[in-house]
Design a protein around this motif. Structure first.
Motif, PDB file in Angstrom:
ATOM      1  N   UNK A   1       0.835  -1.202   0.000  1.00 36.86           N
ATOM      2  CA  UNK A   1       0.000   0.000   0.000  1.00 36.86           C
ATOM      3  C   UNK A   1       0.872   1.256   0.000  1.00 36.86           C
ATOM      4  N   UNK A   2       1.889   1.253   0.861  1.00 37.39           N
ATOM      5  CA  UNK A   2       2.774   2.418   0.979  1.00 37.39           C
ATOM      6  C   UNK A   2       3.503   2.683  -0.339  1.00 37.39           C
ATOM      7  N   UNK A   3       3.979   1.622  -0.992  1.00 40.68           N
ATOM      8  CA  UNK A   3       4.640   1.789  -2.278  1.00 40.68           C
ATOM      9  C   UNK A   3       3.693   2.334  -3.339  1.00 40.68           C
ATOM     10  N   UNK A   4       2.452   1.879  -3.312  1.00 38.07           N
ATOM     11  CA  UNK A   4       1.440   2.357  -4.261  1.00 38.07           C
ATOM     12  C   UNK A   4       1.142   3.831  -4.023  1.00 38.07           C
ATOM     13  N   UNK A   5       0.993   4.206  -2.757  1.00 38.93           N
ATOM     14  CA  UNK A   5       0.723   5.610  -2.412  1.00 38.93           C
ATOM     15  C   UNK A   5       1.886   6.498  -2.843  1.00 38.93           C
ATOM     16  N   UNK A   6       3.099   6.042  -2.598  1.00 35.11           N
ATOM     17  CA  UNK A   6       4.281   6.814  -2.991  1.00 35.11           C
ATOM     18  C   UNK A   6       4.335   7.002  -4.503  1.00 35.11           C
TER      19      UNK A   6
ATOM     20  N   UNK B   1       3.446   6.247 -14.576  1.00 33.72           N
ATOM     21  CA  UNK B   1       2.147   5.567 -14.684  1.00 33.72           C
ATOM     22  C   UNK B   1       2.324   4.055 -14.656  1.00 33.72           C
ATOM     23  N   UNK B   2       3.342   3.571 -15.338  1.00 35.52           N
ATOM     24  CA  UNK B   2       3.596   2.131 -15.326  1.00 35.52           C
ATOM     25  C   UNK B   2       3.962   1.669 -13.922  1.00 35.52           C
ATOM     26  N   UNK B   3       4.703   2.491 -13.189  1.00 33.65           N
ATOM     27  CA  UNK B   3       5.048   2.149 -11.812  1.00 33.65           C
ATOM     28  C   UNK B   3       3.795   2.066 -10.943  1.00 33.65           C
ATOM     29  N   UNK B   4       2.861   3.007 -11.151  1.00 30.00           N
ATOM     30  CA  UNK B   4       1.598   2.967 -10.409  1.00 30.00           C
ATOM     31  C   UNK B   4       0.852   1.670 -10.704  1.00 30.00           C
ATOM     32  N   UNK B   5       0.804   1.276 -11.968  1.00 26.76           N
ATOM     33  CA  UNK B   5       0.113   0.040 -12.343  1.00 26.76           C
ATOM     34  C   UNK B   5       0.782  -1.171 -11.691  1.00 26.76           C
TER      35      UNK B   5
ATOM     36  N   UNK C   1      -6.696  12.232  -5.125  1.00 27.52           N
ATOM     37  CA  UNK C   1      -5.813  13.315  -5.545  1.00 27.52           C
ATOM     38  C   UNK C   1      -5.325  13.103  -6.971  1.00 27.52           C
ATOM     39  N   UNK C   2      -5.024  11.863  -7.336  1.00 26.48           N
ATOM     40  CA  UNK C   2      -4.589  11.572  -8.695  1.00 26.48           C
ATOM     41  C   UNK C   2      -5.704  11.866  -9.695  1.00 26.48           C
ATOM     42  N   UNK C   3      -6.919  11.464  -9.347  1.00 21.09           N
ATOM     43  CA  UNK C   3      -8.054  11.713 -10.233  1.00 21.09           C
ATOM     44  C   UNK C   3      -8.274  13.207 -10.415  1.00 21.09           C
ATOM     45  N   UNK C   4      -8.224  13.970  -9.328  1.00 23.34           N
ATOM     46  CA  UNK C   4      -8.398  15.414  -9.408  1.00 23.34           C
ATOM     47  C   UNK C   4      -7.266  16.065 -10.196  1.00 23.34           C
ATOM     48  N   UNK C   5      -6.065  15.567 -10.015  1.00 19.72           N
ATOM     49  CA  UNK C   5      -4.916  16.110 -10.735  1.00 19.72           C
ATOM     50  C   UNK C   5      -5.072  15.908 -12.238  1.00 19.72           C
ATOM     51  N   UNK C   6      -5.531  14.738 -12.635  1.00 22.46           N
ATOM     52  CA  UNK C   6      -5.719  14.451 -14.055  1.00 22.46           C
ATOM     53  C   UNK C   6      -6.823  15.332 -14.632  1.00 22.46           C
TER      54      UNK C   6
ATOM     55  N   UNK D   1      -6.627   1.717   8.171  1.00 19.37           N
ATOM     56  CA  UNK D   1      -6.014   3.048   8.264  1.00 19.37           C
ATOM     57  C   UNK D   1      -5.190   3.352   7.008  1.00 19.37           C
ATOM     58  N   UNK D   2      -4.367   2.418   6.590  1.00 20.29           N
ATOM     59  CA  UNK D   2      -3.539   2.628   5.397  1.00 20.29           C
ATOM     60  C   UNK D   2      -4.403   2.633   4.145  1.00 20.29           C
ATOM     61  N   UNK D   3      -5.459   1.839   4.142  1.00 24.69           N
ATOM     62  CA  UNK D   3      -6.344   1.809   2.983  1.00 24.69           C
ATOM     63  C   UNK D   3      -6.993   3.177   2.757  1.00 24.69           C
ATOM     64  N   UNK D   4      -7.368   3.855   3.824  1.00 21.79           N
ATOM     65  CA  UNK D   4      -7.950   5.187   3.696  1.00 21.79           C
ATOM     66  C   UNK D   4      -6.944   6.164   3.098  1.00 21.79           C
ATOM     67  N   UNK D   5      -5.678   6.042   3.483  1.00 25.13           N
ATOM     68  CA  UNK D   5      -4.642   6.881   2.891  1.00 25.13           C
ATOM     69  C   UNK D   5      -4.512   6.599   1.390  1.00 25.13           C
ATOM     70  N   UNK D   6      -4.625   5.333   1.037  1.00 24.01           N
ATOM     71  CA  UNK D   6      -4.537   4.953  -0.371  1.00 24.01           C
ATOM     72  C   UNK D   6      -5.694   5.551  -1.168  1.00 24.01           C
ATOM     73  N   UNK D   7      -6.904   5.483  -0.623  1.00 21.57           N
ATOM     74  CA  UNK D   7      -8.066   6.032  -1.313  1.00 21.57           C
ATOM     75  C   UNK D   7      -7.943   7.541  -1.488  1.00 21.57           C
ATOM     76  N   UNK D   8      -7.386   8.203  -0.487  1.00 18.13           N
ATOM     77  CA  UNK D   8      -7.179   9.649  -0.590  1.00 18.13           C
ATOM     78  C   UNK D   8      -6.166   9.976  -1.681  1.00 18.13           C
TER      79      UNK D   8
END
Length: 235
Positions: free
Chosen positions: A95-100, A135-139, A202-207, A191-198
């Motif tokens: 999760x942390x790597x995905x958020x980063x 983007x590939x890293x996110x995937x 942010x990514x969706x809003x940024x796009x 707790x970490x899942x909520x951080x991931x959803x946030x």
């Protein structure tokens, strides 16, 4: 004893069904050999076919079968707790790597949009190569966490079964410990899942913001050019 054996048999069937429902997880496939290992280390078949529990040391003469079943159920909860803790650690790290990775992509999006009117063609190409790599890293990070999430759900089911088995065997302390571990683990992951959803919001809003500002910039400075196809790709 007959009633005890029926309970253990019922728990065993539930355990097998739970593992089969998680066939996509490599760890669950390894767990499929667990009954064989249990038979080799903890149980032996008598000539009549009756199952007799065998602890790691020679059975003391003053222990009953109920004592041995209780001890075995405690060992099961210990193993289940260990598996749960390891899969939880793996899931939280993924999760942390995905958020980063998401945060990095959001930063690049914002930087690109803020600089679009000042970029040369070569600089813009360099930006897009960087964006596509991120983007590939996110995937990749998303695929990682989904794999560990599947393993973690298997560990949750296993711990619940172990806690139930310990309770039915009279190992109240082992059952309570397993249930406490379950509650703590689920709280940490949530707790970490909520951080991931946030981060995903942010990514969706940024796009969305990036597309709007990019269109405005292109309409005034680059009317004859199309919006880069790579920017419009969905993750």
């Amino acid at each position: 004893m007959a009633e005890c054996r029926r309970k253990l048999f019922t728990v065993g069937l539930s355990f097998a069904a739970s593992l089969m429902s998680r066939s996509s997880c490599q760890s669950s496939r390894r767990l499929a050999v667990l009954p064989t290992l249990l038979r080799k280390n903890w149980m032996s078949l008598s000539v009549t076919g009756a199952l007799c529990a065998v602890p790691f040391i020679q059975k003391p003469g003053n222990l009953t079968h109920e004592d041995l079943v209780r001890r075995a159920s405690s060992l099961v909860t210990d193993s289940a707790n260990t598996y749960l803790s390891q899969t939880t650690l793996a899931l939280i790290d993924s999760f942390s790597g995905y958020i980063k990775a998401i945060n990095s992509l959001v930063t690049i999006h914002k930087h690109y949009v803020a600089s679009i009117s000042k970029l040369t063609s070569a600089e813009e190409d360099a930006f897009w190569r960087l964006i596509l790599r991120r983007r590939q890293e996110v995937i990749d990070r998303r695929n990682d966490y989904k794999q560990f999430e599947s393993c973690w759900m298997t560990a949750i089911d296993l711990s619940k079964l172990a806690a139930e088995a310990a309770f039915n065997a009279g190992a109240d302390q082992a059952s309570a410990t397993a249930q406490n571990s379950l509650q703590l683990t689920q709280s940490q992951v949530e707790h970490v899942r909520q951080q991931m959803l946030e981060a995903e919001r942010q990514l969706k809003n940024s796009k969305a913001e990036g597309c709007e500002r990019l269109q405005n910039a292109l309409s005034t400075a680059m009317e004859d050019e199309d919006i880069p196809d790579a920017y419009q790709r969905e993750d």
